[in-house]
Design an enzyme around this catalytic site. Sequence first.
Site, PDB file in Angstrom:
ATOM      1  N   LYS A  60       0.845  -1.202   0.000  1.00 24.81           N
ATOM      2  CA  LYS A  60       0.000   0.000   0.000  1.00 24.81           C
ATOM      3  C   LYS A  60       0.885   1.259   0.000  1.00 24.81           C
ATOM      4  CE  LYS A  60      -3.783  -2.389   2.373  1.00 24.81           C
ATOM      5  NZ  LYS A  60      -4.654  -2.425   3.579  1.00 24.81           N
ATOM      6  N   TYR A 100     -12.444  -3.030  -3.066  1.00 23.50           N
ATOM      7  CA  TYR A 100     -13.034  -3.098  -1.715  1.00 23.50           C
ATOM      8  C   TYR A 100     -14.555  -3.025  -1.798  1.00 23.50           C
ATOM      9  CZ  TYR A 100      -8.505  -2.599   0.698  1.00 23.50           C
ATOM     10  OH  TYR A 100      -7.247  -2.789   1.218  1.00 23.50           O
ATOM     11  N   PHE A 108     -15.450   3.856   7.695  1.00 25.87           N
ATOM     12  CA  PHE A 108     -14.035   4.208   7.468  1.00 25.87           C
ATOM     13  C   PHE A 108     -13.670   4.244   5.990  1.00 25.87           C
ATOM     14  CE2 PHE A 108     -14.109  -0.424   8.266  1.00 25.87           C
ATOM     15  CZ  PHE A 108     -13.490  -0.907   7.120  1.00 25.87           C
ATOM     16  N   ARG A 136      -1.812 -14.925   3.954  1.00 23.33           N
ATOM     17  CA  ARG A 136      -2.574 -14.247   5.020  1.00 23.33           C
ATOM     18  C   ARG A 136      -1.840 -14.388   6.356  1.00 23.33           C
ATOM     19  NH1 ARG A 136      -6.578 -10.533   4.041  1.00 23.33           N
ATOM     20  NH2 ARG A 136      -7.387 -11.000   6.116  1.00 23.33           N
ATOM     21  N   THR A 142      -5.463  -8.012  10.359  1.00 20.28           N
ATOM     22  CA  THR A 142      -5.832  -6.718   9.746  1.00 20.28           C
ATOM     23  C   THR A 142      -5.397  -5.552  10.626  1.00 20.28           C
ATOM     24  OG1 THR A 142      -7.746  -7.766   8.714  1.00 20.28           O
ATOM     25  CG2 THR A 142      -7.787  -5.351   8.885  1.00 20.28           C
ATOM     26  N   ARG A 153       2.616  -7.072   8.912  1.00 20.88           N
ATOM     27  CA  ARG A 153       1.939  -6.015   9.682  1.00 20.88           C
ATOM     28  C   ARG A 153       2.459  -5.941  11.112  1.00 20.88           C
ATOM     29  NH1 ARG A 153      -4.002  -7.512   7.125  1.00 20.88           N
ATOM     30  NH2 ARG A 153      -3.942  -6.078   5.354  1.00 20.88           N
ATOM     31  N   ASN A 163      -1.770  -0.215   7.371  1.00 20.86           N
ATOM     32  CA  ASN A 163      -1.263  -1.571   7.649  1.00 20.86           C
ATOM     33  C   ASN A 163      -0.413  -2.163   6.507  1.00 20.86           C
ATOM     34  OD1 ASN A 163      -3.330  -2.187   5.910  1.00 20.86           O
ATOM     35  ND2 ASN A 163      -4.515  -3.400   7.381  1.00 20.86           N
ATOM     36  N   HIS A 166      -1.662  -5.515   1.386  1.00 16.98           N
ATOM     37  CA  HIS A 166      -2.933  -6.225   1.142  1.00 16.98           C
ATOM     38  C   HIS A 166      -2.621  -7.652   0.713  1.00 16.98           C
ATOM     39  CE1 HIS A 166      -6.837  -7.364  -0.499  1.00 16.98           C
ATOM     40  NE2 HIS A 166      -6.159  -7.855  -1.537  1.00 16.98           N
ATOM     41  N   GLU A 177      -9.705 -10.558  -7.629  1.00 14.05           N
ATOM     42  CA  GLU A 177      -8.774  -9.426  -7.523  1.00 14.05           C
ATOM     43  C   GLU A 177      -7.697  -9.467  -8.614  1.00 14.05           C
ATOM     44  OE1 GLU A 177      -7.392  -9.556  -3.491  1.00 14.05           O
ATOM     45  OE2 GLU A 177      -9.362  -9.086  -2.665  1.00 14.05           O
TER      46      GLU A 177
HETATM   47  P1  DAT Z   1      -7.644  -7.206   5.300  1.00 16.67           P
HETATM   48  O1  DAT Z   1      -6.844  -6.102   4.650  1.00 16.67           O
HETATM   49  O2  DAT Z   1      -6.880  -7.833   6.425  1.00 16.67           O
HETATM   50  O3  DAT Z   1      -8.173  -8.212   4.322  1.00 16.67           O
HETATM   51  P2  DAT Z   1     -10.313  -6.060   5.414  1.00 16.67           P
HETATM   52  O4  DAT Z   1     -10.548  -6.656   4.076  1.00 16.67           O
HETATM   53  O5  DAT Z   1     -11.333  -6.336   6.480  1.00 16.67           O
HETATM   54  O6  DAT Z   1      -8.907  -6.516   6.006  1.00 16.67           O
HETATM   55  O7  DAT Z   1     -10.164  -4.484   5.301  1.00 16.67           O
HETATM   56  C1  DAT Z   1      -9.490  -3.913   4.200  1.00 16.67           C
HETATM   57  C2  DAT Z   1      -8.681  -2.747   4.709  1.00 16.67           C
HETATM   58  O8  DAT Z   1      -9.547  -1.753   5.197  1.00 16.67           O
HETATM   59  C3  DAT Z   1      -7.740  -3.071   5.867  1.00 16.67           C
HETATM   60  O9  DAT Z   1      -6.540  -3.630   5.434  1.00 16.67           O
HETATM   61  C4  DAT Z   1      -7.562  -1.744   6.475  1.00 16.67           C
HETATM   62  C5  DAT Z   1      -8.919  -1.076   6.283  1.00 16.67           C
HETATM   63  N1  DAT Z   1      -9.754  -1.237   7.483  1.00 16.67           N
HETATM   64  C6  DAT Z   1     -10.420  -2.340   7.873  1.00 16.67           C
HETATM   65  N2  DAT Z   1     -11.072  -2.122   9.024  1.00 16.67           N
HETATM   66  C7  DAT Z   1     -10.816  -0.826   9.366  1.00 16.67           C
HETATM   67  C8  DAT Z   1     -11.201   0.012  10.439  1.00 16.67           C
HETATM   68  N3  DAT Z   1     -11.997  -0.425  11.428  1.00 16.67           N
HETATM   69  N4  DAT Z   1     -10.726   1.277  10.444  1.00 16.67           N
HETATM   70  C9  DAT Z   1      -9.923   1.752   9.472  1.00 16.67           C
HETATM   71  N5  DAT Z   1      -9.540   1.011   8.420  1.00 16.67           N
HETATM   72  C10 DAT Z   1      -9.968  -0.260   8.364  1.00 16.67           C
HETATM   73 MG    MG Z   2      -9.638  -8.098   2.869  1.00 15.96          MG
END
Ligand code: DAT
Ligand code: MG
Length: 201
Positions: A60, A100, A108, A136, A142, A153, A163, A166, A177
């Site tokens: 990222k 996303y 968020f 993963r 996350t 991370r 973080n 991805h 994706e």
């Molecule tokens: P991951 O990236 O572990 O697959 P995710 O798909 O649930 O997690 O979320 C995508 C991204 O969105 C994550 O890497 C960071 C952001 N994100 C997720 N939850 C968040 C939150 N509560 N506040 C801020 N950013 C968040």
């Molecule tokens: Mg995800």
Amino acid sequence: MLRCIIKKILQHSYVGEQGTSKGLLSAFPTALLGEHRAAVGHRSKSSLPEVRERTLIAVKPDGVHRRLVGQIIQRFEQRGFKLVGLKMLQVSEDLLSQHYIELRTKPFYPRLQQYMTSGPVVVMVWEGHKVVQTSRVMVGHTNPAEASAGTVRGDFSFHVSRNVVHASDSLEGAQREIQLWFKGRELLNWDCCDQSNTCDV
Ligand code: DAT
Ligand code: MG
């Protein structure tokens, strides 16, 4: 010198499969030839779907700014996965919202969009046995505050909004994706020289 001779013989054997090269080839021990067969492009189990599993990994904008691209690539190489696609790009809001798609209604999301479009990302496709699941684990939770040390991370970040990386979270997600981020011709099918230790296991 010996390696060159073996390679020449093998190259001939792949062209013809008959004549003198076949006779000469049979004089070499199989163990000696195994490495060279892989090096000149012999395809075997690598075409099995399980071994050819692929996932999307992206560094990222914070990871790119912090010059972490090399270290992140190194972890996947070190683990034995094969890089089959790589590019750097500035993400559009449209591409991000498709990526996303399930998060677009989250409170968020506007901040996530701002962050993810704030600078270039480096996006990659890695291939290997159970690469989705293993990636993963390598990437970690996350929320970096809950990510184990030793994960990307857990080692490089402390807040969920920055973080670093991805990783696709399922086989279906990875396929979706990869198609979203890459054109088919941008992904390369190639055989590693150490295929028998990394890919054909
Ligand atoms: P991951 O990236 O572990 O697959 P995710 O798909 O649930 O997690 O979320 C995508 C991204 O969105 C994550 O890497 C960071 C952001 N994100 C997720 N939850 C968040 C939150 N509560 N506040 C801020 N950013 C968040
Ligand atoms: Mg995800």
